[in-house]
Design an enzyme around this catalytic site. Structure first.
Site, PDB file in Angstrom:
ATOM      1  N   ASP A  59     -52.794 -26.866 -32.030  1.00  8.14           N
ATOM      2  CA  ASP A  59     -54.207 -27.243 -32.123  1.00  8.14           C
ATOM      3  C   ASP A  59     -54.672 -27.843 -30.793  1.00  8.14           C
ATOM      4  O   ASP A  59     -54.139 -28.851 -30.331  1.00  8.14           O
ATOM      5  CB  ASP A  59     -54.407 -28.252 -33.245  1.00  8.14           C
ATOM      6  CG  ASP A  59     -55.864 -28.400 -33.658  1.00  8.14           C
ATOM      7  OD1 ASP A  59     -56.752 -28.186 -32.816  1.00  8.14           O
ATOM      8  OD2 ASP A  59     -56.113 -28.734 -34.832  1.00  8.14           O
ATOM      9  N   SER A 100     -62.118 -26.379 -35.170  1.00  6.39           N
ATOM     10  CA  SER A 100     -60.868 -25.907 -35.770  1.00  6.39           C
ATOM     11  C   SER A 100     -61.118 -25.130 -37.056  1.00  6.39           C
ATOM     12  O   SER A 100     -60.364 -24.211 -37.384  1.00  6.39           O
ATOM     13  CB  SER A 100     -59.939 -27.092 -36.042  1.00  6.39           C
ATOM     14  OG  SER A 100     -59.499 -27.679 -34.838  1.00  6.39           O
ATOM     15  N   ASP A 150     -56.686 -30.974 -43.724  1.00  3.14           N
ATOM     16  CA  ASP A 150     -57.354 -30.774 -42.444  1.00  3.14           C
ATOM     17  C   ASP A 150     -57.730 -29.302 -42.270  1.00  3.14           C
ATOM     18  O   ASP A 150     -57.274 -28.431 -43.022  1.00  3.14           O
ATOM     19  CB  ASP A 150     -56.442 -31.245 -41.306  1.00  3.14           C
ATOM     20  CG  ASP A 150     -57.210 -31.568 -40.037  1.00  3.14           C
ATOM     21  OD1 ASP A 150     -58.225 -32.281 -40.125  1.00  3.14           O
ATOM     22  OD2 ASP A 150     -56.794 -31.113 -38.961  1.00  3.14           O
ATOM     23  N   THR A 152     -57.176 -26.606 -40.331  1.00  2.00           N
ATOM     24  CA  THR A 152     -56.307 -25.430 -40.208  1.00  2.00           C
ATOM     25  C   THR A 152     -55.571 -25.100 -41.497  1.00  2.00           C
ATOM     26  O   THR A 152     -55.675 -23.958 -41.983  1.00  2.00           O
ATOM     27  CB  THR A 152     -55.319 -25.610 -39.040  1.00  2.00           C
ATOM     28  OG1 THR A 152     -56.060 -25.762 -37.825  1.00  2.00           O
ATOM     29  CG2 THR A 152     -54.401 -24.403 -38.910  1.00  2.00           C
ATOM     30  N   GLU A 259     -48.371 -25.806 -37.696  1.00  2.00           N
ATOM     31  CA  GLU A 259     -49.357 -26.326 -36.741  1.00  2.00           C
ATOM     32  C   GLU A 259     -48.881 -27.619 -36.092  1.00  2.00           C
ATOM     33  O   GLU A 259     -48.498 -28.571 -36.780  1.00  2.00           O
ATOM     34  CB  GLU A 259     -50.697 -26.585 -37.419  1.00  2.00           C
ATOM     35  CG  GLU A 259     -51.756 -27.038 -36.398  1.00  2.00           C
ATOM     36  CD  GLU A 259     -53.062 -27.485 -37.038  1.00  2.00           C
ATOM     37  OE1 GLU A 259     -54.114 -27.120 -36.497  1.00  2.00           O
ATOM     38  OE2 GLU A 259     -53.016 -28.193 -38.070  1.00  2.00           O
ATOM     39  N   ASP A 306     -55.875 -22.642 -31.617  1.00  2.00           N
ATOM     40  CA  ASP A 306     -57.191 -22.379 -32.203  1.00  2.00           C
ATOM     41  C   ASP A 306     -58.299 -22.483 -31.165  1.00  2.00           C
ATOM     42  O   ASP A 306     -59.312 -21.795 -31.240  1.00  2.00           O
ATOM     43  CB  ASP A 306     -57.464 -23.308 -33.385  1.00  2.00           C
ATOM     44  CG  ASP A 306     -57.210 -24.777 -33.066  1.00  2.00           C
ATOM     45  OD1 ASP A 306     -56.785 -25.092 -31.935  1.00  2.00           O
ATOM     46  OD2 ASP A 306     -57.438 -25.625 -33.963  1.00  2.00           O
ATOM     47  N   HIS A 307     -58.108 -23.339 -30.167  1.00  2.00           N
ATOM     48  CA  HIS A 307     -59.093 -23.557 -29.097  1.00  2.00           C
ATOM     49  C   HIS A 307     -58.472 -24.484 -28.069  1.00  2.00           C
ATOM     50  O   HIS A 307     -57.370 -25.015 -28.278  1.00  2.00           O
ATOM     51  CB  HIS A 307     -60.383 -24.187 -29.654  1.00  2.00           C
ATOM     52  CG  HIS A 307     -60.130 -25.428 -30.451  1.00  2.00           C
ATOM     53  ND1 HIS A 307     -59.746 -26.630 -29.868  1.00  2.00           N
ATOM     54  CD2 HIS A 307     -60.150 -25.671 -31.790  1.00  2.00           C
ATOM     55  CE1 HIS A 307     -59.564 -27.542 -30.800  1.00  2.00           C
ATOM     56  NE2 HIS A 307     -59.792 -26.990 -31.993  1.00  2.00           N
TER      57      HIS A 307
END
Length: 409
Positions: A59, A100, A150, A152, A259, A306-307
């Site tokens: 993440d 996310s 959360d 994700t 993750e 994810d970014h």
């Protein structure tokens, strides 16, 4: 009088020109929006097939985060040793940087949506790869280092118009029937613990309970701070347990989502020391998965993000001596009061992130009946040629398509 009429004509013409310019601008903007946001997928066609897929998400982990890891360790990260490497575009339907929720939705469903949406778009739930895997008779596991509600984990196992609707997300996590769900608890999950069907799965709240459990299905809901970046109680440890449980008595295979959630948290805080600790802990889990996949022979491991978070920019160190330059860079990096300033913002960016893919063994197993199974080099070349069909740059929605292709779902 004639001058007044000419002036009116000129004004009318001017307004017509302005209107035309506005229309052209809107059309161009709409086309660019469609090209860059609505569907940026390249629709890769991978010939690889696997019994199991492990999708690992760092993440907030951008390219510069990985480079910082290299500098810190004076060596490549485990993920960088994978055979196939490329980039992923991350934008959502919300202009600017994705969050996310939208990014995880794209990976989980193959559909672009708006920020804060959890596998949901335009009033409809979007079918996730985890739901497809379950329907195909495969086991499903999720391991994260933040609360299981959360963005994700929620995007793979639930649906919500707003990522903040943790009560609804928690309810869906209880009902989803995941085989493995490891992560932190929160108020929403605590309120539903009594409703988790423990006849079907074990409910564990500590590492000791998880390690002692003989159940093949476990919900491990840990307290904040329980998952460490070093020692025995780590993401790598949870991932190893998940792999053991998911592969037991399982002829159909599994999908595992892992993750490293707090790389993002540390980057939001512009905390280089914490970021490196979380990154290294995630990369240790990557190595755990790589080693397991190598021994298993029927598994694809894909690592991505994810970014990017924090707009990390590592300064250049131009020492003409390569070793001296590396040493200079590391000394600057571990001066955390200084290197914290290498983050240029506290939010997300639209920068591309990396993907890394590892697979070995399944091609040997598939072709051993009619070819010489001892010639592993030849088979590995065949496998990697197939994987290399994946473009150097893909969209995050293409991750869903690849996982579905690999699992034949």
């Amino acid at each position: 009088m004639a001058k007044a009429i000419d002036r009116k004509k000129q004004n009318r013409l001017l307004w017509i020109i302005v209107a035309i310019i506005l229309v052209i601008t809107l059309v161009v903007a709409a086309v660019l929006f469609a090209l860059n946001y609505v569907d940026s997928g390249v629709y890769p066609d991978s010939e690889m097939r696997a019994k199991n897929v492990i999708l690992m998400i760092g993440d907030g982990m951008g390219e510069q985060h990985i480079e910082a890891g290299n500098i810190y360790r004076s060596n490549k990260l485990n993920m960088e040793r994978f055979a196939v490497i490329g980039e992923v575009m991350t934008r959502s339907l919300t202009p600017g940087a994705t969050d996310s929720a939208a990014a995880a939705t794209a990976m989980a469903t193959g559909v672009k949506t708006y920020n804060s949406r959890i596998s949901y778009k335009d009033g409809k739930n979007l079918e996730t790869v985890a739901e497809l895997a379950k329907a195909a008779g495969k086991k499903v596991g999720v391991v994260v280092t933040k609360p299981v509600t959360d963005a994700t984990p929620a995007a793979f196992l639930s649906h919500a118009k707003d990522r903040g609707d943790s009560e609804s997300i928690a309810r869906q996590l209880v009902d989803f029937n995941a085989d493995i769900l490891f992560g932190l608890t929160d108020d929403a999950m605590d309120a539903l613990k009594a409703e988790i069907p423990t006849a079907e799965r074990a409910l564990c709240t500590t590492f000791d309970e998880i390690n002692a459990s003989g159940s093949e299905q476990i919900y491990g809901l840990l307290e904040d701070g329980a998952i460490q970046t070093a020692g025995s109680d780590t993401l790598s440890s949870l991932t190893s347990t998940a792999l053991t449980k998911l592969s037991q008595n399982n002829e159909n295979g599994f999908l595992l989502i892992v993750e490293g959630s707090k790389i993002d948290t540390a980057s939001h805080d512009n905390d280089m020391e914490a970021m490196l600790a979380e990154l290294n802990a995630f990369d240790a889990a990557v190595n755990t998965c790589r080693n397991w996949a190598q021994a298993n022979g029927e598994t694809v491991v894909m690592v991505t993000a994810d970014h990017e978070t924090g707009g990390l920019e590592i300064p250049k160190f131009d020492n003409t001596d390569a070793n001296a330059a590396k040493q200079e860079a590391r000394e600057a990096l571990i001066d955390y009061e200084s290197s914290d300033k290498w983050f240029t913002r506290t939010g997300h960016t639209s920068a591309n992130v990396n993907y890394f893919i590892y697979a070995t063994g399944s091609e040997i197993a598939q072709k051993s009946s009619d070819q010489n199974p001892s010639d592993k080099t030849e088979y590995l070349e065949i496998k990697y040629d197939e994987l290399m069909d994946i473009p150097d740059e893909i969209d995050n929605t293409d991750i869903f398509r690849l996982v579905c292709q690999w699992l034949s779902i």
